[in-house]
Design an enzyme around this catalytic site. Structure first.
Site, PDB file in Angstrom:
ATOM      1  N   HIS A  76      -0.984  -1.350  -4.411  1.00  0.00           N
ATOM      2  CA  HIS A  76      -2.288  -1.001  -3.841  1.00  0.00           C
ATOM      3  C   HIS A  76      -2.335   0.509  -3.615  1.00  0.00           C
ATOM      4  CE1 HIS A  76      -5.925  -1.917  -1.439  1.00  0.00           C
ATOM      5  NE2 HIS A  76      -5.527  -0.925  -0.665  1.00  0.00           N
ATOM      6  N   MET A 113     -11.553  -5.549   4.665  1.00  0.00           N
ATOM      7  CA  MET A 113     -10.841  -4.572   5.488  1.00  0.00           C
ATOM      8  C   MET A 113     -10.599  -5.181   6.865  1.00  0.00           C
ATOM      9  SD  MET A 113     -10.288  -2.037   3.554  1.00  0.00           S
ATOM     10  CE  MET A 113      -9.402  -1.115   4.815  1.00  0.00           C
ATOM     11  N   MET A 140      -8.744   8.320  -0.932  1.00  0.00           N
ATOM     12  CA  MET A 140      -9.609   8.766   0.169  1.00  0.00           C
ATOM     13  C   MET A 140     -10.087  10.184  -0.096  1.00  0.00           C
ATOM     14  SD  MET A 140      -7.255   7.529   3.304  1.00  0.00           S
ATOM     15  CE  MET A 140      -6.733   5.815   3.479  1.00  0.00           C
ATOM     16  N   ASP A 189      -4.515   3.698  -2.349  1.00  0.00           N
ATOM     17  CA  ASP A 189      -5.633   4.054  -1.481  1.00  0.00           C
ATOM     18  C   ASP A 189      -6.133   5.450  -1.787  1.00  0.00           C
ATOM     19  OD1 ASP A 189      -5.975   1.793   0.328  1.00  0.00           O
ATOM     20  OD2 ASP A 189      -3.886   2.198   0.860  1.00  0.00           O
ATOM     21  N   GLY A 221      -1.502   2.133   9.356  1.00  0.00           N
ATOM     22  CA  GLY A 221      -0.894   2.001  10.684  1.00  0.00           C
ATOM     23  C   GLY A 221      -1.828   1.590  11.803  1.00  0.00           C
ATOM     24  N   MET A 266     -11.969   4.662  -1.536  1.00  0.00           N
ATOM     25  CA  MET A 266     -12.680   4.940  -0.275  1.00  0.00           C
ATOM     26  C   MET A 266     -13.331   6.307  -0.443  1.00  0.00           C
ATOM     27  SD  MET A 266      -9.782   3.492   2.278  1.00  0.00           S
ATOM     28  CE  MET A 266      -8.530   3.560   1.000  1.00  0.00           C
ATOM     29  N   ASP A 310      -6.709  -6.158   3.885  1.00  0.00           N
ATOM     30  CA  ASP A 310      -6.100  -4.826   3.887  1.00  0.00           C
ATOM     31  C   ASP A 310      -6.186  -4.196   5.273  1.00  0.00           C
ATOM     32  OD1 ASP A 310      -5.190  -2.311   3.178  1.00  0.00           O
ATOM     33  OD2 ASP A 310      -6.959  -1.783   1.976  1.00  0.00           O
ATOM     34  N   SER A 354       0.858  -1.185   0.000  1.00  0.00           N
ATOM     35  CA  SER A 354       0.000   0.000   0.000  1.00  0.00           C
ATOM     36  C   SER A 354       0.891   1.231   0.000  1.00  0.00           C
ATOM     37  CB  SER A 354      -0.894   0.009   1.245  1.00  0.00           C
ATOM     38  OG  SER A 354      -1.360   1.320   1.458  1.00  0.00           O
ATOM     39  N   HIS A 399      -8.071   1.203  -4.650  1.00  0.00           N
ATOM     40  CA  HIS A 399      -9.058   1.031  -3.584  1.00  0.00           C
ATOM     41  C   HIS A 399      -9.757   2.367  -3.351  1.00  0.00           C
ATOM     42  CE1 HIS A 399      -9.611   0.045   1.010  1.00  0.00           C
ATOM     43  NE2 HIS A 399     -10.756   0.142   0.374  1.00  0.00           N
TER      44      HIS A 399
END
Ligand code: DX5
Ligand code: ZN
Length: 214
Positions: A32, A136, A36, A34, A144, A67, A174, A7, A65
């Site tokens: 990957h 998830m 957001m 992310d 983290g 989100m 993930d 990621s 991904h």
């Protein structure tokens, strides 16, 4: 063999190109990414402009991904930017397969992701449309965080859906993946491990990827 998708959220964005080259050399399988939006999750990351630049410097498949709220407004931009896998959240699309079908008809692989508190049974009818189910193992929004072990039950249910329905989607996990949680995930039947914080803090990423695979 279990695949590994770093990621990039945990990468050093001031040296992103070098880090991606290092990940390629280290033998990872996918990247990957992310995305957001500050609405669906209380955090912001990056958008299609960065995805496109990443796509230009690597042949690794891009596992994007989303989100984000209103993904229907943005999927074309991520597809144009080079997403190979495009994953949307069940909490956003509900039981409607329209977006998954659109992603597939654009020639990409369609993914569904669920947060740890989702009931996978509510989404059972979507599985026939999936190339990827992204479990998830933390609440979407931040890297983290600590692995939530209960989600292994979702992995096991997805494995049984796949068998019962004769499907061939991949199962990815993930959040909070390290050597210990990777072993639990592999045992439960995961095909792809997404790892951010633990992977980027490893002294030798290639060695860490081989250990994640078990
Ligand atoms: C969380 C993201 C994850 C996360 C993984 O919202 O979807 O991809 O960044 O990072 P670690 O491995 O740090 O939990
Ligand atoms: Zn992710």
């Amino acid at each position: 063999m279990t695949k590994v998708a770093p990621s990039l959220l945990a990468a050093d964005f001031m040296h992103l190109a070098e880090q991606i080259i290092e990940l390629e050399k280290a033998g990872c399988d996918l990247l990957h990414l992310d995305i957001m939006d500050g609405h669906f999750v209380p955090n912001l990351s990056f958008g299609p402009f960065i995805v496109k630049q990443i796509n230009a410097i690597t042949d690794l498949p891009l596992d994007v991904h989303l989100m984000i709220a209103n993904p229907e407004k943005y999927i074309d931009r991520y597809l144009d930017a080079g997403a190979d896998y495009l994953t949307v959240h069940g909490e956003v699309i509900g039981a409607d397969p329209t977006l998954l079908k659109q992603i597939k008809s654009a020639g990409a692989k369609a993914g569904l992701s669920l947060n740890p508190d989702a009931d996978i049974m509510d989404y059972r009818d979507l599985f026939v449309h999936l190339d990827l189910f992204l479990v998830m193992s933390v609440y979407a929004g931040f890297g983290g965080q600590k692995f939530i072990e209960n989600v292994l039950e979702q992995v096991r249910k997805a494995v049984s859906f796949r068998d019962e329905m004769g499907l061939d989607f991949k199962i990815s996990i993930d959040g909070g993946i390290n050597l210990k949680t990777a072993a639990l995930a592999r045992q439960a039947g995961v095909d792809i491990l997404v790892a951010g914080t633990a992977l980027f803090s490893a002294a030798d990423i290639g060695h860490f990827i081989r250990e994640l695979r078990g």
